[in-house]
Enzyme design. Structure first.
Site, PDB file in Angstrom:
ATOM      1  N   LYS A  93       0.898  -0.932  -0.044  1.00 59.97           N
ATOM      2  CA  LYS A  93       0.144  -0.262  -0.035  1.00 59.97           C
ATOM      3  C   LYS A  93       0.805   1.065   0.454  1.00 59.97           C
ATOM      4  O   LYS A  93       0.108   2.826  -0.980  1.00 59.97           O
ATOM      5  CB  LYS A  93      -0.894  -0.601   0.962  1.00 59.97           C
ATOM      6  CG  LYS A  93      -2.502  -0.916   1.034  1.00 59.97           C
ATOM      7  CD  LYS A  93      -3.700  -0.385   1.659  1.00 59.97           C
ATOM      8  CE  LYS A  93      -3.088  -0.689   2.844  1.00 59.97           C
ATOM      9  NZ  LYS A  93      -4.605  -1.074   3.082  1.00 59.97           N
ATOM     10  N   GLU A 131      -1.911  -1.089  10.132  1.00 58.28           N
ATOM     11  CA  GLU A 131      -1.560  -0.100   8.930  1.00 58.28           C
ATOM     12  C   GLU A 131      -2.284   0.545   8.406  1.00 58.28           C
ATOM     13  O   GLU A 131      -1.302   2.438   8.346  1.00 58.28           O
ATOM     14  CB  GLU A 131      -0.975  -1.127   7.630  1.00 58.28           C
ATOM     15  CG  GLU A 131      -0.405  -1.971   7.672  1.00 58.28           C
ATOM     16  CD  GLU A 131       0.323  -3.118   6.379  1.00 58.28           C
ATOM     17  OE1 GLU A 131       0.449  -2.526   5.353  1.00 58.28           O
ATOM     18  OE2 GLU A 131       1.014  -3.838   6.796  1.00 58.28           O
ATOM     19  N   HIS A 141      -2.030   5.902   9.542  1.00 59.92           N
ATOM     20  CA  HIS A 141      -1.494   7.053   8.669  1.00 59.92           C
ATOM     21  C   HIS A 141      -2.662   8.282   9.216  1.00 59.92           C
ATOM     22  O   HIS A 141      -2.523   9.165   8.709  1.00 59.92           O
ATOM     23  CB  HIS A 141      -2.813   6.828   7.215  1.00 59.92           C
ATOM     24  CG  HIS A 141      -2.051   5.233   6.718  1.00 59.92           C
ATOM     25  ND1 HIS A 141      -1.665   6.138   4.968  1.00 59.92           N
ATOM     26  CD2 HIS A 141      -2.149   4.730   6.148  1.00 59.92           C
ATOM     27  CE1 HIS A 141      -0.889   5.480   4.047  1.00 59.92           C
ATOM     28  NE2 HIS A 141      -1.465   4.201   4.809  1.00 59.92           N
TER      29      HIS A 141
HETATM   30  P1  NAD Z   1      -3.131 -10.080   8.746  1.00 55.05           P
HETATM   31  O1  NAD Z   1      -2.510  -9.715   9.935  1.00 55.05           O
HETATM   32  O2  NAD Z   1      -4.883 -10.653   8.960  1.00 55.05           O
HETATM   33  O3  NAD Z   1      -1.396 -11.739   8.624  1.00 55.05           O
HETATM   34  C1  NAD Z   1      -0.496 -11.862   8.712  1.00 55.05           C
HETATM   35  C2  NAD Z   1      -0.094 -12.939   8.742  1.00 55.05           C
HETATM   36  O4  NAD Z   1       0.944 -12.694   8.293  1.00 55.05           O
HETATM   37  C3  NAD Z   1      -0.319 -13.888   9.751  1.00 55.05           C
HETATM   38  O5  NAD Z   1      -1.085 -15.560   9.016  1.00 55.05           O
HETATM   39  C4  NAD Z   1       0.801 -14.141  10.488  1.00 55.05           C
HETATM   40  O6  NAD Z   1       1.497 -15.080  11.121  1.00 55.05           O
HETATM   41  C5  NAD Z   1       1.446 -13.958   9.257  1.00 55.05           C
HETATM   42  N1  NAD Z   1       3.410 -12.975   8.984  1.00 55.05           N
HETATM   43  C6  NAD Z   1       3.762 -12.283   9.957  1.00 55.05           C
HETATM   44  N2  NAD Z   1       4.544 -12.182  10.015  1.00 55.05           N
HETATM   45  C7  NAD Z   1       5.123 -13.602   9.408  1.00 55.05           C
HETATM   46  C8  NAD Z   1       6.638 -13.734   9.185  1.00 55.05           C
HETATM   47  N3  NAD Z   1       7.922 -13.153   9.050  1.00 55.05           N
HETATM   48  N4  NAD Z   1       7.091 -15.055   7.896  1.00 55.05           N
HETATM   49  C9  NAD Z   1       5.558 -15.483   7.158  1.00 55.05           C
HETATM   50  N5  NAD Z   1       3.988 -15.057   8.087  1.00 55.05           N
HETATM   51  C10 NAD Z   1       4.563 -14.051   8.145  1.00 55.05           C
HETATM   52  O7  NAD Z   1      -2.422  -9.667   7.610  1.00 55.05           O
HETATM   53  P2  NAD Z   1      -4.339  -8.674   6.696  1.00 55.05           P
HETATM   54  O8  NAD Z   1      -4.740  -7.453   7.416  1.00 55.05           O
HETATM   55  O9  NAD Z   1      -4.722 -10.210   5.720  1.00 55.05           O
HETATM   56  O10 NAD Z   1      -2.935  -7.578   5.320  1.00 55.05           O
HETATM   57  C11 NAD Z   1      -1.957  -8.831   4.877  1.00 55.05           C
HETATM   58  C12 NAD Z   1      -1.258  -7.733   4.261  1.00 55.05           C
HETATM   59  O11 NAD Z   1      -2.705  -6.641   2.665  1.00 55.05           O
HETATM   60  C13 NAD Z   1      -0.870  -5.966   5.112  1.00 55.05           C
HETATM   61  O12 NAD Z   1       0.198  -5.565   5.052  1.00 55.05           O
HETATM   62  C14 NAD Z   1      -1.992  -5.056   3.897  1.00 55.05           C
HETATM   63  O13 NAD Z   1      -1.544  -3.544   4.285  1.00 55.05           O
HETATM   64  C15 NAD Z   1      -2.255  -5.613   2.936  1.00 55.05           C
HETATM   65  N6  NAD Z   1      -3.491  -5.441   2.177  1.00 55.05           N
HETATM   66  C16 NAD Z   1      -3.721  -4.410   0.706  1.00 55.05           C
HETATM   67  C17 NAD Z   1      -4.665  -3.864   0.314  1.00 55.05           C
HETATM   68  C18 NAD Z   1      -4.824  -3.171  -1.138  1.00 55.05           C
HETATM   69  O14 NAD Z   1      -6.009  -2.838  -1.572  1.00 55.05           O
HETATM   70  N7  NAD Z   1      -3.578  -2.999  -1.554  1.00 55.05           N
HETATM   71  C19 NAD Z   1      -6.142  -4.683   1.070  1.00 55.05           C
HETATM   72  C20 NAD Z   1      -6.139  -4.559   2.551  1.00 55.05           C
HETATM   73  C21 NAD Z   1      -5.061  -5.094   3.023  1.00 55.05           C
END
Ligand code: NAD
Length: 328
Positions: free
Chosen positions: A121, A191, A195
């Site tokens: 993002k 995240e 902001h």
């Molecule tokens: P979340 O917190 O629900 O899950 C994160 C996962 O990553 C967990 O399973 C955790 O165990 C794992 N993890 C953390 N550190 C790790 C490591 N070192 N090795 C392996 N796995 C690891 O996350 P989420 O809410 O699903 O979000 C994921 C990402 O998607 C975020 O960065 C968010 O900003 C991004 N996102 C982007 C958009 C977009 O439109 N571009 C929209 C929503 C979310």
């Protein structure tokens, strides 16, 4: 269908699990690997998404899955060297802000070749990925960046909408997200908090779950975000469509209600060759969830990445440079 694209999902939180559910309905792709911070699971015959999700909830890691699970705090590195995967969706938290770039370096250093897709993002996070362009190319990796909803689907829609104009004046992205429970998307919410005025990535990262909850109590579960640092700006600038300061991103996130607080849309304003000023608006259906609008495009771009890779094209692509292909 034979020759299914073998997919891995790194990060098995909100988006990772949604990705697994979405892939279960696809014929052209098969989920063979998943990792979280405490372990991974790999099965070349395909993973059962229900088992993976249930195990993650009950035991805290997919590493506990009986068939192919392994507990390790080096899950990404170990999976890269072990698994036969065509492309990974990086559904990882970008906390700290250089985490995704660090993971990308792990892939580069491992000698693995294939397709990587992120839903990154922040502009400053994407700049770190852009700096790895030559290394990705040399490593034989096809990396698709900014391929979620915003950046991603909406940025690509803006790139298409810009075609009607001789000059672009502004691109305005406004998103509405409704999630029933913030804990399903911890990284996304942290995240977003980063902001807000008075916060930054480090501060949001160091907040405990209880502190996030206490903060959300004060706002009735609502986060109102304005003028966000979002990579849609740099992606549209790199595509030659407009300057980054002409792009604005903001939105409202309701962390206590699955209903969207407002309709997600992108407005592209410009001047046509005849001198008319107009605005194209592309609005997402209110029933579509954040997960649908992030994971759908991510796998669409993964399919594009695989076809580029098979034609010998490696390096870095943003969601505004190529079209996502529809995954059947
Ligand atoms: P979340 O917190 O629900 O899950 C994160 C996962 O990553 C967990 O399973 C955790 O165990 C794992 N993890 C953390 N550190 C790790 C490591 N070192 N090795 C392996 N796995 C690891 O996350 P989420 O809410 O699903 O979000 C994921 C990402 O998607 C975020 O960065 C968010 O900003 C991004 N996102 C982007 C958009 C977009 O439109 N571009 C929209 C929503 C979310």
């Amino acid at each position: 269908m034979t020759n299914k694209i073998r997919v891995g999902v790194l990060g098995f939180g909100g988006l990772g699990q949604a990705a697994a559910r979405l892939l279960a309905q696809k014929q052209e792709m098969i989920l063979v690997a998943a990792a979280d911070k405490d372990g991974y699971v790999y099965d070349s015959n395909g993973l059962n998404e229900d088992v993976c999700i249930k195990t993650y909830y009950e035991k805290g890691s997919v590493g506990h899955v009986e068939a192919g699970g392994l507990l390790t705090n080096q899950s990404i590195n170990e999976l890269i060297s072990k698994a036969d995967v065509d492309g990974y969706f990086l559904a990882l938290p970008n906390l700290p802000n250089n985490f995704m770039a660090d993971v990308t370096r792990q892939f580069i250093n491992s000698g693995w070749q294939g397709v990587l897709v992120d839903a990154l993002k922040r502009t400053s996070a994407m700049e770190q990925i852009l700096a790895l362009k030559d290394e990705l190319q040399a490593a034989g990796i096809t990396y698709m960046t900014g391929c979620g909803a915003t950046p991603g689907l909406l940025t690509a829609a803006a790139a298409i909408a810009s075609q009607s104009y001789a000059e672009i004046h502004s691109v305005k992205i406004t998103f509405g997200v409704g999630i029933a429970n913030w804990e399903a998307y911890r990284a996304t919410i942290r995240e977003d908090i980063a902001h807000l005025p008075g916060f930054n990535v480090e501060k949001a990262r160091s907040m405990t779950d209880a502190e996030v909850e206490a903060f959300l109590d004060k706002t009735n579960g609502i986060l109102t975000l304005e003028n966000m640092e979002h990579a849609d700006d740099i992606m549209l600038e790199l595509a030659g469509i407009c300057r980054r300061d002409q792009v604005t991103v903001g939105g409202v996130v309701d962390t206590r209600n699955a209903k969207k607080p407002l309709s997600t849309n992108v407005e592209v304003t410009g001047r046509t060759f005849e001198g008319k000023i107009s605005t194209h608006t592309f609005t997402l259906g209110d029933e579509t969830s954040m997960a649908a609008n992030v994971c759908g495009p991510a796998f669409g771009y993964l399919k594009t990445g695989v076809s580029l890779q098979r034609r010998g094209m490696c390096g870095l692509f943003t969601a505004t440079e190529v079209m996502p292909q529809f995954v059947r």
